[in-house]
Design an enzyme around this catalytic site. Structure first.
Site, short mmCIF file in Angstrom:
data_model
loop_
_atom_site.label_atom_id
_atom_site.label_comp_id
_atom_site.label_asym_id
_atom_site.label_seq_id
_atom_site.Cartn_x
_atom_site.Cartn_y
_atom_site.Cartn_z
N HIS A 122 -13.82 37.06 -43.75
CA HIS A 122 -14.97 37.94 -43.55
C HIS A 122 -14.50 39.10 -42.67
CE1 HIS A 122 -18.88 39.09 -41.75
NE2 HIS A 122 -19.45 38.51 -42.79
N ASP A 199 -12.91 29.86 -38.07
CA ASP A 199 -14.21 30.47 -38.30
C ASP A 199 -15.03 29.46 -39.11
OD1 ASP A 199 -16.39 31.75 -39.32
OD2 ASP A 199 -15.33 33.55 -39.98
N GLN A 202 -19.30 29.22 -42.14
CA GLN A 202 -19.80 28.67 -43.42
C GLN A 202 -19.54 27.18 -43.55
OE1 GLN A 202 -21.63 30.25 -45.53
NE2 GLN A 202 -21.37 32.36 -44.88
N LYS A 225 -27.02 30.55 -39.41
CA LYS A 225 -26.58 29.98 -40.68
C LYS A 225 -26.74 28.47 -40.72
CE LYS A 225 -23.24 33.66 -41.46
NZ LYS A 225 -23.60 34.46 -42.64
N CYS A 363 -19.14 41.33 -47.30
CA CYS A 363 -18.36 41.55 -46.06
C CYS A 363 -16.95 40.96 -46.16
CB CYS A 363 -19.06 40.99 -44.83
SG CYS A 363 -20.57 41.85 -44.44
N1 PMP Z 1 -17.47 34.57 -40.90
C1 PMP Z 1 -17.98 34.13 -42.06
C2 PMP Z 1 -17.13 33.25 -42.94
C3 PMP Z 1 -19.27 34.49 -42.43
O1 PMP Z 1 -19.78 34.07 -43.58
C4 PMP Z 1 -20.04 35.31 -41.57
C5 PMP Z 1 -21.45 35.76 -41.93
N2 PMP Z 1 -21.63 36.16 -43.24
C6 PMP Z 1 -19.46 35.74 -40.38
C7 PMP Z 1 -18.19 35.35 -40.08
C8 PMP Z 1 -20.21 36.64 -39.42
O2 PMP Z 1 -21.30 35.98 -38.88
P1 PMP Z 1 -22.37 36.77 -37.99
O3 PMP Z 1 -22.74 37.98 -38.77
O4 PMP Z 1 -23.49 35.79 -37.84
O5 PMP Z 1 -21.71 37.09 -36.70
#
Ligand code: PMP
Length: 404
Positions: A122, A199, A202, A225, A363
């Protein structure tokens, strides 16, 4: 027993209608809906326990502090950390990665040192390291992905060098649902004395994680999430790392003593929590984690796997529909395209039927480019989705295919 009818009653929003049609919410990888217990907790905190934490002598401040610190303990237990002092509240995954990138590089990296990420990250696990390329002179190296959207641990072995300072990798791809072999990757990195950040944005909501068993050095995730409120997230760090790295932001709460000449910092985890913390968010996150634990992550995983298998079968049978990513071992996310239909058009038309999916690069632009496409339609399933909703999605796609 998994009673989906009762579970859905816990999520008031699921009974609303959009465009006079039942809402079919399949955008759970972006954010999840909230059970009533989470929203009730927010209301209860504001109505009966709101006061700034940690520095008050009065009753309410102590009550709010106790709730906030009990929530830290709930997070600690949820991910199996050794101590609550290893749990830092942040604004989310993004801020947690920025914190580590900034503080870790400041302490441990010199120009020319390397940080390894993967080709499926991401943006929040790419851009903070790029900023550090400019600030600290580090070099970001990218572990390639296979055509099926997977990582090969042997490539990591080849990429690690004497210059590698950290490996920062996602557990589960938000685009493809790929479940990465992080156990093996951590083992390889540690054999070279390189720490690893996971990270888990997910993954915490889909599978049981125990940071001590995993032996990861840092792990980050977002509350929103995992059925919790927005605006709060978690950085787990092994104490030995959190002790060594400097504070990220300065201000109140994170100090032991301040004078104009010199400031000393508070003990862990407060050293990393400058300013008034989101104590309402932390308690609501704890309510969400308690809710998830009550259902049982193993039951959640089993149910979501069933949904994934059913959805994969239904979608695979649609002419011209291609699913991206691994076919076997994956999380409950389906990224797809249909021949001749732009992902955006598909998303907008599904929306008119009350079906919420996400479209675009999610993203993760470099990953999308690696797949040779511009974007996908992504349907992502949570513990409250149903086979009927998947039928609505599949039938919706079929109707759209006929329109084109
Ligand atoms: N890492 C991953 C794998 C994600 O899916 C996301 C959110 N789509 C993020 C980081 C970023 O999370 P946040 O916007 O809640 O900080």
């Amino acid at each position: 027993m998994w009673n989906i009818t009762d579970i859905r009653k816990d999520f008031p929003i699921l009974s609303r209608r959009v465009y006079d049609k039942p809402l079919v919410y399949l955008d759970n990888a972006a954010t999840t809906q909230k059970p009533k217990c989470v929203v009730d907790k927010i209301q209860e905190m504001y109505y009966s326990e709101n006061a700034n934490v940690h520095r008050g002598v009065h009753f309410l401040s102590q009550a709010a502090t106790d709730e906030h610190e009990a929530s830290r303990k709930t997070v600690q237990e949820f991910i199996g950390a050794a101590s609550p002092s290893e749990i830092v509240f942040t604004r989310g995954t993004t801020e947690a990665i920025n914190l580590v990138a900034s503080s870790f590089c400041r302490e441990f990296c010199r120009p020319g040192d390397e940080i390894i990420i993967s080709g499926m990250e991401h943006h929040s696990n790419i851009v903070p390291w790029q900023l550090q390329e400019e600030i600290s002179g580090i070099k970001m190296k990218v572990l390639p992905i296979t055509d099926d959207g997977e990582l090969d641990p042997e490539e990591l072995e080849k990429m690690i060098s004497g210059k590698t300072k950290l490996v920062s990798v996602t557990h589960i791809s938000n685009v493809l649902g790929t479940i990465n072999p992080i156990e093996k990757m951590i083992e390889i990195a540690h054999a070279h004395n390189v720490p690893v950040l996971i990270d888990a944005a997910q993954s915490v909501q889909h599978r049981k994680i125990n940071v001590q068993q995993l032996d990861c050095d840092f792990l980050v995730f977002s509350s929103h999430k995992i059925y919790g409120p927005t605006g709060i997230g978690v950085l787990y760090g092994k104490e030995k790392w959190l002790e060594k790295i400097p504070p990220y932001q300065g201000g109140g709460e994170m100090i032991a003593s301040v004078s104009f000449e010199k400031t000393t910092f508070a003990e862990l985890p407060y050293k990393f929590e400058a300013g008034t913390p989101d104590y309402i968010g932390s308690t609501a996150l704890a309510a969400a984690l308690t809710y998830v634990s009550g259902l049982g992550l193993e039951h959640i995983a089993a149910y979501e796997n069933e949904l994934l298998a059913y959805a994969t079968e239904r979608l695979e049978n649609i002419n011209g529909l291609k699913i991206f990513g691994p076919s076997g071992h994956k999380s409950s996310v389906i990224s797809f395209l249909v021949d001749g239909i732009h992902h955006y058009d598909m998303g907008v038309l599904l929306d008119t039927m009350g079906i919420a999916v996400r479209t675009g690069h999610h993203c993760a632009e470099p990953l999308i480019r690696r797949l040779g496409i511009e974007g996908t339609v992504r349907a992502s399933f949570a513990l409250y989705n149903t086979k009927e909703e998947i039928d609505a999605l599949a039938n919706g796609i079929l109707r759209i295919v006929k329109m084109f």
